[in-house]
Scaffold this active site. Structure first.
Site, PDB file in Angstrom:
ATOM      1  N   ASP A 295      14.658 -19.728  -3.244  1.00  0.00           N
ATOM      2  CA  ASP A 295      14.112 -20.251  -1.998  1.00  0.00           C
ATOM      3  C   ASP A 295      12.733 -19.603  -1.812  1.00  0.00           C
ATOM      4  O   ASP A 295      12.341 -18.705  -2.568  1.00  0.00           O
ATOM      5  CB  ASP A 295      15.039 -19.971  -0.812  1.00  0.00           C
ATOM      6  CG  ASP A 295      14.764 -20.956   0.331  1.00  0.00           C
ATOM      7  OD1 ASP A 295      13.650 -21.525   0.380  1.00  0.00           O
ATOM      8  OD2 ASP A 295      15.641 -21.162   1.182  1.00  0.00           O
TER       9      ASP A 295
HETATM   10  C1  BGC Z   1      13.877 -23.412   3.099  1.00  0.00           C
HETATM   11  C2  BGC Z   1      14.219 -24.331   1.961  1.00  0.00           C
HETATM   12  C3  BGC Z   1      13.029 -25.210   1.644  1.00  0.00           C
HETATM   13  C4  BGC Z   1      11.831 -24.343   1.338  1.00  0.00           C
HETATM   14  C5  BGC Z   1      10.587 -25.134   0.989  1.00  0.00           C
HETATM   15  C6  BGC Z   1      12.577 -22.679   2.870  1.00  0.00           C
HETATM   16  O1  BGC Z   1      12.191 -21.969   4.007  1.00  0.00           O
HETATM   17  O2  BGC Z   1      14.943 -22.498   3.287  1.00  0.00           O
HETATM   18  O3  BGC Z   1      15.339 -25.097   2.291  1.00  0.00           O
HETATM   19  O4  BGC Z   1      13.316 -26.068   0.583  1.00  0.00           O
HETATM   20  O5  BGC Z   1      11.539 -23.547   2.473  1.00  0.00           O
HETATM   21  O6  BGC Z   1      10.120 -25.845   2.042  1.00  0.00           O
END
Ligand code: BGC
Length: 769
Positions: A295
């Site tokens: 993530d």
């Molecule tokens: C989220 C993810 C997301 C990523 C990119 C993160 O803060 O937890 O679910 O895909 O950001 O936007």
């Protein structure tokens, strides 16, 4: 260069959809001949042999590219131009995607194309209802077709990979991200996970008009303590294996090409550095063959978590746990940038880095990016404007709505009998809220709000008065989505006292009031957990005042978690979720009975926040008879059960048949039931099958969903629905043996229209015949 292969979207059987849209794939993807694993691997290995350690580390690094942050964009672009970036995320403009790809393909030494990722969670241009709404349709075709449209639009503009579906089980409605998943149940969650992967990836990675699916967040993220987003998760192995992991397994079995690791610590070990999760479970036990991305910044954050000693250690630990690509922290330092030095100093093996690079290159090869890195800009516009996509969005919103109560059949409304309607509430005409979160560049002008949907439906013969009622309050602190690098979201403000008075006046003067209340889209989603289930701001006061007029009041809730309406008794209550681009059109069709609601709750709806969490699939206590009396101050039963949802018609279940009285362990068993439409209009019912194991190696929940089918029935029509219970359905992970077991025992079977179904039978599983 043009691919001519056509993608036929799976038919939706909704009453309102007369023909199945057929979409040509256009040029958004190459027509990949199924390349053999050996060929793909050999091509990747050839490239790896020519890469420098810096290029390898770059190839497994993904950067955020925020065009409205010029300094950051410049930094990212220079990394990319130096072949030190394998992937970018957040760029979603076709022209810009093309320009960036040109830099990678035409100016870097090895001409390796970039893989563009983005959060295409429920649509790109055409916004589908939010994922939990699609789950509430209890129709996997809705999720599959919705995500197929999302994939087609994404691929058309040059996006190759989506960070979706979110398959996190959510049992605590304080957690804002329950909107992105399928609710509380592992079986419904697994069906929806697989359907979405099929929708995004079509026949497999490289299918024209599709994107790579990235189920997330592996694993347990939905169980953060207190429902506070990002906080730690402590789950027993039994909860993990039986509740939280099954949707991921289903997504892997459906062929997902990517998995995203979670931010938080699972039982003390951050998920991104958790080798047991990423390698032992995902790769070794389930045989996952795709690539794992962190993530945002979560490799870097192994240090923030006070798990890794340094940035170097964080990168080594993430890679060692099984991560293939780092999603670098926006505006921050990438941990994987330290890998070349760690390789040189022997802290990480070249082989471990090469394995990750290979997995990333393999997906680029399978996607056909080396042959066809660019998209056709005109074709992209054509795909984005495809009217067929709007039909899919409307039908999905119709099928997702859940009618929670309908006293005296207040709904559907009869347009012929009405002279005036009062449409009231801060969400009634908010295009931004109608599409929900994880939408960044939607076209507000094409979003049909509830107000505009109703107006279009009734035409000039019915007077429609509108009042926003009250101001949607501001959050205590801004969300990441309401501040840089995202656009600030404007807030509509009214004089609440005056507007409540006006709402009461227009309700008094109308035949019916339709009140649209709930949470604004910034109040749900990531970083949008909440310690209350009340209607935010003065919406409850507004609702009470309108109900006090004595006029029939229909409440439409825009929400993705159960809200506490403090015992208000409107004539009808329908959850419309955040219904998407065509939300208002769908709602109008539902209100006026063109279609009957048939959605069902994918979570338990508590009476108030003090009851949570209260999953329906709980264990029996030593005092089962008083289960509803655990709290002395109120019933400890929910307000609405899991699986609940009314219709404009009525249904009965009969003739439950279990094909055998006894089976031996490992054998499947068939169950059938007759569902009859006992009302006077065509409508849908969801036949739901629950099991209960009477005794065994471990105690099992009072009920567990193990099958469902949504059927459309004409008045008076009866349909037999067939279910098959496999050995897997009857097995579970037992803490006493620390393994999956199937017990020789007795099972009760319940079939009906919700988790409180009363039609019951049973069968026995024996060790031998
Ligand atoms: C989220 C993810 C997301 C990523 C990119 C993160 O803060 O937890 O679910 O895909 O950001 O936007």
């Amino acid at each position: 260069m043009k691919s001519v292969r056509a993608i036929t979207c799976t038919a939706i059987t909704g009453a309102a959809l007369t023909s199945t849209p057929t979409f040509s794939a256009g040029n958004s993807g190459h027509d990949a001949k199924a390349l053999s694993d050996d060929v793909v691997r050999a091509r990747a290995n050839e490239l790896i042999a020519r890469m420098t350690p810096e290029e390898k580390a770059g190839q497994i690094t993904q950067y955020f590219d925020f065009l409205n942050e010029p300094e950051e964009a410049k930094r990212v672009e220079s990394e990319m131009a130096a072949a030190r970036a394998g992937s970018l995320l957040f760029v979603h403009d076709a022209k810009e995607l093309r320009r960036l790809q040109q830099i990678a393909v035409e100016t870097t030494r090895l001409k390796i194309p970039l893989l563009f990722g983005y959060d295409v969670i429920h649509g790109l241009r055409t916004i589908m209802p939010v994922p939990i709404a699609m789950a509430a349709s209890w129709d996997p075709k809705v999720a599959e077709q919705g995500q197929a449209v999302a994939a087609r639009e994404a691929r058309a503009v040059g996006i190759h990979w989506t960070f979706a579906p979110n398959v996190d089980i959510a049992r605590d409605p304080r957690w804002g991200r329950m909107i992105e998943g399928a609710g509380e149940d592992p079986y419904l969650g697994s069906v929806m996970a697989a359907a979405q992967v099929r929708g995004f990836q079509g026949a497999g990675i490289g299918t024209p008009g599709t994107v790579v699916a990235g189920p997330k967040h592996f694993a347990g993220y939905g169980a953060s303590i207190g429902g506070r987003d990002y906080d730690e998760v402590n789950l027993s192995d039994s909860e993990l294996w039986n509740v939280y992991l099954p949707p991921f397994k289903a997504a892997v079995e459906a062929g997902a090409g990517n998995i995203m690791s979670a931010y938080m610590g699972l039982n003390g070990v951050p998920a991104t550095g958790n080798r047991w999760l990423l390698t032992n479970v995902l790769r070794e036990t389930w045989g996952f063959k795709g690539f794992i991305v962190t993530d945002a910044g979560s490799a870097h954050d192994l240090k923030t978590h006070e798990f890794a000693a340094s940035l170097e250690d964080a990168a080594v630990r993430a890679l060692g746990a099984g991560v293939d690509m780092e999603m670098a922290p926006p505006f921050g330092v990438s941990a994987f940038k330290t890998l070349p030095q760690s390789m040189a100093e022997g802290r990480v093996s070249v082989e471990a880095v090469d394995n990750a690079v290979r997995r990333v290159l393999e997906v680029k090869i399978r996607m056909g990016l080396f042959e066809q890195p660019y998209v056709d800009l005109e074709e992209a516009q054509r795909v984005l404007n495809d009217p067929g996509h709007r039909v899919v969005a409307r039908v999905a919103a119709e099928r997702a709505a859940v009618l929670l109560s309908n006293e005296g059949s207040a709904l559907p409304l009869d347009a012929k009998m009405l002279k005036s309607i009062a449409v009231i509430g801060p969400l009634a005409d908010s295009a931004r809220d109608t599409v929900g979160p994880w939408v960044f560049d939607q076209d507000d002008s094409e979003t049909v709000t509830v107000l505009s949907g109703i107006k279009a439906k009734v035409g000039s013969g019915v007077r429609v008065d509108y009042s926003p009622g009250v101001t949607m309050p501001a959050r205590l602190h801004k969300s990441i989505f309401d501040s840089s690098p995202h656009k600030e979201i404007p807030r509509v403000q009214v004089d609440d006292d005056a507007e409540i008075r006006r709402s009461v006046e227009i309700a008094r003067a109308a035949d019916v009031a339709v009140v649209v209340v709930g949470e604004s889209q910034l109040m749900i989603g990531e970083q949008a957990s909440r310690s209350s289930l009340d209607l935010p701001g003065r919406q409850q006061e507004l609702l009470d005042a309108v109900i006090a007029t004595g006029k029939p009041v229909v409440v439409l809730l825009m929400s993705a978690r159960p809200l506490d309406l403090k015992g208000s008794k409107p004539a009808a209550l329908m959850n419309i979720w955040y219904p998407g681009t065509q939300g208002g059109a769908a709602v109008a069709n539902l209100l006026f009975g063109e279609v009957s609601p048939g959605g069902k709750l994918p979570f338990t709806w508590p009476r108030n926040i003090g009851q949570i969490p209260m999953p329906y699939a709980h264990l029996k206590t030593h005092q089962p008879k008083t289960a509803g009396e655990r709290y002395w101050n109120e019933p400890s039963t929910p307000l609405y059960s899991f699986g609940h949802g009314l219709s404009y018609s009525t249904f009965s279940f009969s003739n439950l048949k279990i094909d055998q009285v006894r089976v031996i362990v490992g054998e499947p068993i068939s169950v059938s039931v007759d569902v009859s439409n006992t009302g006077s209009r065509q409508a849908d019912e969801v036949a739901q099958l629950y099991i209960h194991q009477r005794h065994g190696t471990a105690a099992r929940p009072v009920r567990e969903l193990k099958g469902f089918e949504r059927v459309t029935l004409a008045p008076g029509q009866t349909r037999t629905v067939h279910f098959k219970l496999t050995a897997q359905d009857l097995s579970y992970w037992a803490a006493s043996t620390r393994s999956f077991v199937q017990d020789a025992t007795v099972f009760d079977v319940y079939v009906g229209g919700s988790s409180t179904a009363s039609l019951a039978g049973n069968f026995e599983v024996t060790a031998q015949r």
